[in-house]
Design a protein around this motif. Structure first.
Motif, PDB file in Angstrom:
ATOM      1  N   ALA A 188       0.835  -1.204   0.000  1.00 42.35           N
ATOM      2  CA  ALA A 188       0.000   0.000   0.000  1.00 42.35           C
ATOM      3  C   ALA A 188       0.871   1.256   0.000  1.00 42.35           C
ATOM      4  CB  ALA A 188      -0.932  -0.006   1.207  1.00 42.35           C
ATOM      5  N   ARG A 189       1.945   1.230   0.775  1.00 38.95           N
ATOM      6  CA  ARG A 189       2.852   2.386   0.811  1.00 38.95           C
ATOM      7  C   ARG A 189       3.566   2.556  -0.521  1.00 38.95           C
ATOM      8  NH1 ARG A 189       5.452   1.492   5.614  1.00 38.95           N
ATOM      9  NH2 ARG A 189       7.123   0.315   4.632  1.00 38.95           N
ATOM     10  N   ALA A 192       1.269   4.238  -2.956  1.00 36.88           N
ATOM     11  CA  ALA A 192       1.209   5.676  -2.674  1.00 36.88           C
ATOM     12  C   ALA A 192       2.427   6.385  -3.252  1.00 36.88           C
ATOM     13  CB  ALA A 192       1.123   5.908  -1.162  1.00 36.88           C
ATOM     14  N   THR A 236      -4.719  -2.435  -0.155  1.00 36.55           N
ATOM     15  CA  THR A 236      -4.351  -2.325  -1.566  1.00 36.55           C
ATOM     16  C   THR A 236      -5.490  -1.713  -2.358  1.00 36.55           C
ATOM     17  OG1 THR A 236      -2.984  -4.326  -1.356  1.00 36.55           O
ATOM     18  CG2 THR A 236      -3.544  -3.605  -3.580  1.00 36.55           C
ATOM     19  N   GLU A 238      -7.854   0.218  -1.260  1.00 36.67           N
ATOM     20  CA  GLU A 238      -8.016   1.632  -0.896  1.00 36.67           C
ATOM     21  C   GLU A 238      -6.948   2.515  -1.537  1.00 36.67           C
ATOM     22  OE1 GLU A 238      -8.017   1.674   3.331  1.00 36.67           O
ATOM     23  OE2 GLU A 238     -10.028   0.778   3.518  1.00 36.67           O
ATOM     24  N   ALA A 239      -5.799   1.933  -1.890  1.00 36.90           N
ATOM     25  CA  ALA A 239      -4.719   2.700  -2.511  1.00 36.90           C
ATOM     26  C   ALA A 239      -4.927   2.896  -4.013  1.00 36.90           C
ATOM     27  CB  ALA A 239      -3.381   2.009  -2.259  1.00 36.90           C
TER      28      ALA A 239
END
Length: 277
Positions: A188-189, A192, A236, A238-239
């Protein structure tokens, strides 16, 4: 116990006759890479095999250029009968050649960011993200589709991901050697961070409202594919910048992840035609 004519136990003789020939083994610490395309991919990326098995006979002449290049790189060339290559490869198509090389390693997350900062291609990035794909056959097939579609890199998480092992290389048929696979600590990071480079993140989900063909892959893009059944993990999902689905007209509710990956990637190829470097 009954004795045979030369004094050997008859039962032992029958057991020996039934004993199957031992399978030739892969040298310790090495991976076996099968097929002309896969071996050429190794050599093209400067990864010369330690040992090269070549089928005896016509294949030695047909593959002379590959053999010479491997020999120049320091490989030990060994001719073997076809049945030995067949038994080693099993269901894989070896095409008369098997290379034994060091196991593949994932590219680092840092190298992904360096590549995006100094983007070397005229065409915008096209990346494939696999979230939770743990089956090695699916992973290898996804890599094969990624290579065919011209994907610039595949991103996988450190956890809940298939290893980059010999089975993956066998299924990928050379794609594991030609497509960079980046392993990231936190997916997820990492997604981003991709957005900071202007990459649009498109995830796939059966409950999405938009169809695949409504997505825009013409610019910097990352396609996210989730595991079969479970799909993408919540963070994942939400990203992602948007979610799409494939139109399913039949009775099945979903496709194998490697099949769906191929369909989605070639929709991106269709949209990007004429822009590739």
């Amino acid at each position: 116990m009954a004795q045979g004519r030369k004094g050997k136990p008859r039962d032992a003789g029958r057991a020996a006759a039934r004993r199957k020939p031992e399978l030739p083994g892969v040298p310790g610490g090495l991976d076996a890479v099968f097929g002309v395309h896969a071996v050429r991919a190794l050599l093209q990326r400067g990864d010369c095999p330690r040992i090269l098995w070549v089928q005896e006979g016509e294949a030695q002449q047909r593959l002379a250029d590959v053999i010479d290049r491997a020999r120049q790189g320091g490989a030990r060339i060994e001719p073997h009968p076809r049945d030995e290559l067949d038994r080693l490869a099993r269901e894989a198509s070896h095409q008369g050649i098997v290379a034994f090389t060091a196991p593949l390693a994932f590219e680092s997350e840092t190298s992904l960011w360096f590549k995006l900062e100094a983007w070397p291609y005229e065409s915008p990035p096209l990346l494939l993200v696999l979230d939770g794909v743990t089956d090695v056959h699916n992973f290898g097939a996804c890599l094969r589709s990624a290579d065919a579609a011209g994907v610039h890199g595949v991103i996988v998480p450190k956890d809940k991901a298939a290893p980059l092992n010999a089975t993956v290389r066998k299924v990928a048929c050379g794609a594991a050697e030609s497509v960079p696979v980046y392993q990231v600590t936190n997916l997820a990071r990492a997604l981003a961070r991709l957005k900071e480079f202007g990459v649009w993140i498109t995830g796939t989900a059966g409950e999405a409202e938009a169809m695949l063909f409504e997505a825009d892959f013409s610019g910097p893009s990352a396609l996210v594919m989730g595991a079969e059944g479970k799909g993408m993990r919540r963070l994942t999902r939400e990203a992602c910048d948007g979610l799409v689905k494939l139109p399913m007209a039949g009775s099945v509710s979903s496709l194998n992840v490697s099949v769906a990956t191929g369909i989605c990637l070639f929709e991106a190829v269709r949209q990007r035609r004429g822009t590739e470097a």
